[in-house]
Design an enzyme around this catalytic site. Structure first.
Site, PDB file in Angstrom:
ATOM      1  N   CYS A 246     -27.277 -96.180 -54.486  1.00 25.38           N
ATOM      2  CA  CYS A 246     -26.421 -95.376 -55.527  1.00 25.38           C
ATOM      3  C   CYS A 246     -26.613 -95.706 -56.983  1.00 25.38           C
ATOM      4  O   CYS A 246     -26.652 -97.085 -57.107  1.00 25.38           O
ATOM      5  CB  CYS A 246     -24.703 -95.915 -55.098  1.00 25.38           C
ATOM      6  SG  CYS A 246     -23.665 -95.309 -56.380  1.00 25.38           S
TER       7      CYS A 246
ATOM      8  N   CYS B 260     -29.138 -89.223 -58.837  1.00 24.27           N
ATOM      9  CA  CYS B 260     -27.821 -89.789 -58.073  1.00 24.27           C
ATOM     10  C   CYS B 260     -28.246 -89.367 -56.424  1.00 24.27           C
ATOM     11  O   CYS B 260     -29.109 -88.330 -56.340  1.00 24.27           O
ATOM     12  CB  CYS B 260     -26.689 -88.705 -58.403  1.00 24.27           C
ATOM     13  SG  CYS B 260     -25.421 -88.891 -57.148  1.00 24.27           S
TER      14      CYS B 260
HETATM   15  N1  DGL Z   1     -24.477 -91.361 -55.054  1.00 33.95           N
HETATM   16  C1  DGL Z   1     -24.214 -92.112 -56.187  1.00 33.95           C
HETATM   17  C2  DGL Z   1     -25.252 -92.266 -57.120  1.00 33.95           C
HETATM   18  O1  DGL Z   1     -26.426 -92.241 -56.727  1.00 33.95           O
HETATM   19  C3  DGL Z   1     -22.673 -91.903 -56.603  1.00 33.95           C
HETATM   20  C4  DGL Z   1     -22.181 -90.610 -56.895  1.00 33.95           C
HETATM   21  C5  DGL Z   1     -20.614 -90.600 -56.912  1.00 33.95           C
HETATM   22  O2  DGL Z   1     -20.008 -91.293 -56.207  1.00 33.95           O
HETATM   23  O3  DGL Z   1     -20.268 -90.313 -58.161  1.00 33.95           O
HETATM   24  O4  DGL Z   1     -24.952 -92.205 -58.128  1.00 33.95           O
END
Ligand code: DGL
Length: 258
Positions: free
Chosen positions: A72, A186
């Site tokens: 993440c 993301c």
């Molecule tokens: N998938 C995550 C990222 O790479 C988080 C996205 C989220 O929950 O806002 O930032």
């Protein structure tokens, strides 16, 4: 198996990284945590995201996990330094927007690129530092997608026949910018990479393979051919409850697709 690997994300975004890792190596003992009850992270407070990172890492450590992939960008931006300082016995691998692309792609003068991130990643000190260091000339634009992670998360669990339209709406401010590349900052975004590519008429670039390579390098393993492999999949569907399931996900089908 020498080492258990924990991987987490606010939800299913990290599956983009997990899939890439499984494509290269299947004999890994991986525990994936989708923190759905608290998703999306990108519009939460920094303190809340840090608190979730600690709670999940403590759970992993309790299970004897020694390598944690923060799959993440948002959690990495806000918490990786603190987690490394707090749990020095654990190896952490983070995921960051691939700003360094600016130094690796064959650029032509008129070409432009944009980094897509969550709002929290976009405004984080870690991302600003990374961008300043690797892109001092400011060649890359950055755009915080207000809802995109949430749209992807919802489509994954509930299905969404309007997915393409919602992504077009989300990226509407970028549509006339003629970007050559969109850098997916993301982990939810690679799951809808083909929609992003079609909407912006651009090539999409993600860090999934770089993260897998880093994990395998740390484990001193070479890629090999994967058969199906069971993944322990935890998820929080409410703040009271920790769900648990073992799913068999192969590098090929059936893989959750959007
Ligand atoms: N998938 C995550 C990222 O790479 C988080 C996205 C989220 O929950 O806002 O930032």
């Amino acid at each position: 198996m020498a080492l258990k690997i924990g991987m987490f994300d606010s939800g299913i975004g990290g599956l983009s990284t997990l899939k890439n890792l499984l494509c290269q190596r299947s004999d890994l003992e991986i525990y994936y945590w989708a923190d759905d009850a608290y998703a999306p992270y990108g519009s939460k407070s920094e303190a809340e995201v840090r608190g979730r990172c600690h709670a999940i890492c403590q759970h992993f450590i309790h299970q004897g996990i020694g390598l944690i992939v923060i799959a993440c960008n948002t959690a990495t931006a806000l918490a990786i330094d603190e987690l490394r300082a707090h749990y020095p016995e654990i190896t952490f691998v983070g995921v960051e927007p691939y700003v360094n692309v600016v130094n690796h792609l064959p650029w032509q003068a008129q070409q432009r690129a944009v980094i897509l991130t969550t709002p929290l990643t976009g405004q984080s000190a870690r991302f600003s530092r990374l961008k300043r260091q690797l892109d001092p000339a400011g060649r890359l634009d950055q755009y915080s997608c207000p809802q995109l992670a949430k749209i992807v998360e919802h489509a994954f669990w509930q299905g969404d026949p309007q997915l393409a339209e919602k992504i077009q709406e989300e990226l509407a401010p970028l549509q006339d910018q003629h970007y050559t590349y969109a850098i997916l900052g993301c982990t939810h975004y690679p799951l809808v990479g083909r929609y992003i590519a079609a909407t912006l008429n651009t090539e999409v670039i993600s860090t999934c393979s770089a993260v897998s390579k880093r994990v395998l390098d740390l484990l001193d393993l070479a890629p090999c051919n994967p058969p199906d492999t069971p993944i322990s999949f935890w998820f929080t569907r409410s703040s009271q409850d920790t769900g648990y399931a073992v799913k068999t996900l192969s590098a090929q089908a059936p893989w959750p697709a959007l």
